[in-house]
Design an enzyme around this catalytic site. Structure first.
Site, PDB file in Angstrom:
ATOM      1  N   LYS A  41     -11.723   8.236   4.801  1.00 21.23           N
ATOM      2  CA  LYS A  41     -11.629   6.993   5.598  1.00 21.23           C
ATOM      3  C   LYS A  41     -12.768   6.045   5.219  1.00 21.23           C
ATOM      4  CE  LYS A  41     -11.018   5.388  10.348  1.00 21.23           C
ATOM      5  NZ  LYS A  41      -9.952   4.458   9.944  1.00 21.23           N
TER       6      LYS A  41
ATOM      7  N   HIS B 132     -12.172  11.848  11.831  1.00 20.27           N
ATOM      8  CA  HIS B 132     -11.160  11.521  10.812  1.00 20.27           C
ATOM      9  C   HIS B 132     -11.446  12.261   9.506  1.00 20.27           C
ATOM     10  CE1 HIS B 132     -10.185   8.155  13.503  1.00 20.27           C
ATOM     11  NE2 HIS B 132      -9.035   8.085  12.857  1.00 20.27           N
ATOM     12  N   HIS B 133     -10.439  12.244   8.615  1.00 21.29           N
ATOM     13  CA  HIS B 133     -10.587  12.792   7.258  1.00 21.29           C
ATOM     14  C   HIS B 133     -11.709  12.049   6.519  1.00 21.29           C
ATOM     15  CE1 HIS B 133      -8.647   9.216   5.519  1.00 21.29           C
ATOM     16  NE2 HIS B 133      -7.928   9.229   6.632  1.00 21.29           N
TER      17      HIS B 133
ATOM     18  N   GLY C 223      -1.101  -1.664  10.039  1.00 23.31           N
ATOM     19  CA  GLY C 223      -1.798  -0.479  10.501  1.00 23.31           C
ATOM     20  C   GLY C 223      -3.194  -0.378   9.907  1.00 23.31           C
ATOM     21  N   THR C 224      -3.445  -1.147   8.864  1.00 24.62           N
ATOM     22  CA  THR C 224      -4.759  -1.108   8.216  1.00 24.62           C
ATOM     23  C   THR C 224      -5.825  -1.468   9.240  1.00 24.62           C
ATOM     24  OG1 THR C 224      -3.618  -2.010   6.296  1.00 24.62           O
ATOM     25  CG2 THR C 224      -6.035  -1.872   6.174  1.00 24.62           C
TER      26      THR C 224
ATOM     27  N   THR D 241      -9.302   2.577  16.262  1.00 23.55           N
ATOM     28  CA  THR D 241      -8.904   3.119  17.573  1.00 23.55           C
ATOM     29  C   THR D 241     -10.112   3.192  18.508  1.00 23.55           C
ATOM     30  OG1 THR D 241      -7.231   4.428  16.452  1.00 23.55           O
ATOM     31  CG2 THR D 241      -7.781   5.084  18.711  1.00 23.55           C
TER      32      THR D 241
ATOM     33  N   GLY E  12       0.826  -1.211   0.000  1.00 23.94           N
ATOM     34  CA  GLY E  12       0.000   0.000   0.000  1.00 23.94           C
ATOM     35  C   GLY E  12       0.859   1.259   0.000  1.00 23.94           C
TER      36      GLY E  12
HETATM   37  P1  NAP Z   1      -5.187   5.325   1.383  1.00 21.38           P
HETATM   38  O1  NAP Z   1      -4.450   6.588   1.144  1.00 21.38           O
HETATM   39  O2  NAP Z   1      -6.495   5.087   0.695  1.00 21.38           O
HETATM   40  O3  NAP Z   1      -4.176   4.131   1.052  1.00 21.38           O
HETATM   41  C1  NAP Z   1      -4.549   2.815   0.834  1.00 21.38           C
HETATM   42  C2  NAP Z   1      -3.638   2.264  -0.251  1.00 21.38           C
HETATM   43  O4  NAP Z   1      -3.819   0.849  -0.373  1.00 21.38           O
HETATM   44  C3  NAP Z   1      -3.927   2.885  -1.632  1.00 21.38           C
HETATM   45  O5  NAP Z   1      -2.732   3.386  -2.188  1.00 21.38           O
HETATM   46  C4  NAP Z   1      -4.436   1.678  -2.427  1.00 21.38           C
HETATM   47  O6  NAP Z   1      -4.028   1.717  -3.779  1.00 21.38           O
HETATM   48  C5  NAP Z   1      -3.730   0.528  -1.741  1.00 21.38           C
HETATM   49  N1  NAP Z   1      -4.311  -0.768  -2.058  1.00 21.38           N
HETATM   50  C6  NAP Z   1      -5.559  -1.071  -2.491  1.00 21.38           C
HETATM   51  N2  NAP Z   1      -5.693  -2.398  -2.675  1.00 21.38           N
HETATM   52  C7  NAP Z   1      -4.499  -2.925  -2.322  1.00 21.38           C
HETATM   53  C8  NAP Z   1      -4.006  -4.259  -2.306  1.00 21.38           C
HETATM   54  N3  NAP Z   1      -4.760  -5.304  -2.695  1.00 21.38           N
HETATM   55  N4  NAP Z   1      -2.731  -4.467  -1.897  1.00 21.38           N
HETATM   56  C9  NAP Z   1      -1.925  -3.439  -1.551  1.00 21.38           C
HETATM   57  N5  NAP Z   1      -2.345  -2.152  -1.555  1.00 21.38           N
HETATM   58  C10 NAP Z   1      -3.615  -1.910  -1.941  1.00 21.38           C
HETATM   59  O7  NAP Z   1      -5.470   5.147   2.954  1.00 21.38           O
HETATM   60  P2  NAP Z   1      -4.605   5.643   4.214  1.00 21.38           P
HETATM   61  O8  NAP Z   1      -5.146   6.920   4.737  1.00 21.38           O
HETATM   62  O9  NAP Z   1      -3.153   5.544   3.864  1.00 21.38           O
HETATM   63  O10 NAP Z   1      -4.974   4.524   5.260  1.00 21.38           O
HETATM   64  C11 NAP Z   1      -4.619   3.162   5.065  1.00 21.38           C
HETATM   65  C12 NAP Z   1      -5.106   2.340   6.227  1.00 21.38           C
HETATM   66  O11 NAP Z   1      -4.350   2.712   7.397  1.00 21.38           O
HETATM   67  C13 NAP Z   1      -6.578   2.543   6.604  1.00 21.38           C
HETATM   68  O12 NAP Z   1      -7.141   1.317   6.988  1.00 21.38           O
HETATM   69  C14 NAP Z   1      -6.515   3.499   7.798  1.00 21.38           C
HETATM   70  O13 NAP Z   1      -7.624   3.371   8.644  1.00 21.38           O
HETATM   71  C15 NAP Z   1      -5.259   3.001   8.451  1.00 21.38           C
HETATM   72  N6  NAP Z   1      -4.598   3.937   9.363  1.00 21.38           N
HETATM   73  C16 NAP Z   1      -4.009   3.370  10.441  1.00 21.38           C
HETATM   74  C17 NAP Z   1      -3.301   4.150  11.326  1.00 21.38           C
HETATM   75  C18 NAP Z   1      -2.639   3.477  12.489  1.00 21.38           C
HETATM   76  O14 NAP Z   1      -1.964   4.163  13.281  1.00 21.38           O
HETATM   77  N7  NAP Z   1      -2.786   2.171  12.651  1.00 21.38           N
HETATM   78  C19 NAP Z   1      -3.204   5.534  11.131  1.00 21.38           C
HETATM   79  C20 NAP Z   1      -3.810   6.081  10.002  1.00 21.38           C
HETATM   80  C21 NAP Z   1      -4.491   5.265   9.104  1.00 21.38           C
HETATM   81  P3  NAP Z   1      -4.940   2.419  -4.926  1.00 21.38           P
HETATM   82  O15 NAP Z   1      -4.789   3.870  -4.681  1.00 21.38           O
HETATM   83  O16 NAP Z   1      -4.294   1.932  -6.183  1.00 21.38           O
HETATM   84  O17 NAP Z   1      -6.335   1.902  -4.713  1.00 21.38           O
END
Ligand code: NAP
Length: 263
Positions: free
Chosen positions: A157, A153-154, A97-98, A164, A8
């Site tokens: 999401k 959140h933004h 983190g997902t 959390t 990702g």
């Molecule tokens: P995001 O910008 O939408 O990023 C998600 C990425 O995953 C996109 O680039 C997407 O690609 C990619 N993706 C889609 N299908 C995939 C696959 N099969 N294999 C690998 N990658 C794939 O979202 P984000 O804001 O970065 O958040 C990502 C996750 O982290 C969310 O679940 C969020 O809730 C979580 N998060 C966790 C924390 C923590 O501290 N644990 C903090 C913040 C966010 P495409 O653009 O090509 O679709």
């Protein structure tokens, strides 16, 4: 050196994690993965020249040429389980983190980790302040059973309530006297007005542009109130926890749920 794959990597969190790995003196970025990605994407998100770092669009092909210790996952809820299963099956320690994994999925992955004697971490929130916010909320819930969670959140999401918020509610439920919060006769004029309900605690999800990740845990008692709040103003707030996770998981033989277990 700990060898790391980032899944990702094009996303908001994935890109921040990729740069953290590239900047870290004990980490080596050995591959990045996203089903719809190109080398150009990697060069766009990082300030470095990355000719030697392969970009994979098929995870089954990664292990033909790459050796890795850790799999960082910031993808989408629908694929995080499969990715983590894949990493554990191949004895690569996941740092996930997902958010949006169910309790059953987390349990299944923990069993697989034990079977394969592979470490891992699933953390709904990698910000140290957020972990403290959850711990302080658990402490307060012993004395204040009346509590509501407001998570903000933004607006991109995908899951609600946030991981959390769910984790906070789970931790408070361990110590809180069971109670259905609010008036037993209350009625919602508009469905959803009182938010989600986890064991009698209400959770409200706010989604707005401009926000990153914020949570307020609000307690009410007789003649007093207590509010515990955490704000992530920037995605770099999560990276200390991600780096710590990468360093710790390679020494573990089990999959841990929650950064608090590694602090
Ligand atoms: P995001 O910008 O939408 O990023 C998600 C990425 O995953 C996109 O680039 C997407 O690609 C990619 N993706 C889609 N299908 C995939 C696959 N099969 N294999 C690998 N990658 C794939 O979202 P984000 O804001 O970065 O958040 C990502 C996750 O982290 C969310 O679940 C969020 O809730 C979580 N998060 C966790 C924390 C923590 O501290 N644990 C903090 C913040 C966010 P495409 O653009 O090509 O679709």
């Amino acid at each position: 050196m700990i060898k790391i794959i980032v899944a990702g990597f094009k996303g908001r969190m994935g890109a921040t994690a990729t740069n953290m790995v590239l900047d870290h003196e004990n980490f080596e970025l050995v591959a990045v993965y996203d089903p719809e990605a190109s080398e150009q994407n990697l060069n766009e998100i990082s300030q470095y020249k990355n000719e030697n770092i392969p970009v994979f669009t098929d995870k089954e092909k990664i292990l033909d040429t790459v050796n890795a210790d850790v799999w960082i996952d910031f993808t989408i809820p629908e694929v995080a389980y499969d990715n983590t299963y894949f990493a554990l099956s191949n004895k690569i320690a996941p740092v996930v983190g997902t958010t949006g994994l169910s309790e059953t999925q987390v349990n299944q992955l923990q069993i697989l980790a034990k079977e394969n004697k592979t470490g891992g971490l699933i953390a709904p929130n990698f910000a140290v302040g957020a972990v403290l916010m959850m711990e302080f909320s658990k402490k307060a819930a012993e004395y204040f059973p009346d509590v509501e969670i407001i998570e903000l959140h933004h607006d991109n999401k995908l899951d609600a309530p946030s991981g959390t918020a769910i984790k906070t509610a789970e931790m408070m439920a361990e110590v809180r006297k069971p109670k259905e919060q609010g008036n037993p006769n209350e009625k919602e004029s508009f469905p959803g007005a009182r938010g989600a309900n986890y064991e009698g605690m209400h959770i409200h999800s706010v989604r707005l542009p401009g926000l990153i990740a914020h949570q307020q845990v609000q307690f009410g008692g007789v003649g007093e109130g207590l509010t515990i709040r955490h704000d992530s103003y920037n995605r770099s707030s999560f990276m200390t926890g991600v780096a710590l996770g990468c360093e710790k998981v390679v020494e573990l033989q089990e999959l841990v749920y929650g950064l608090e277990h590694l602090l």
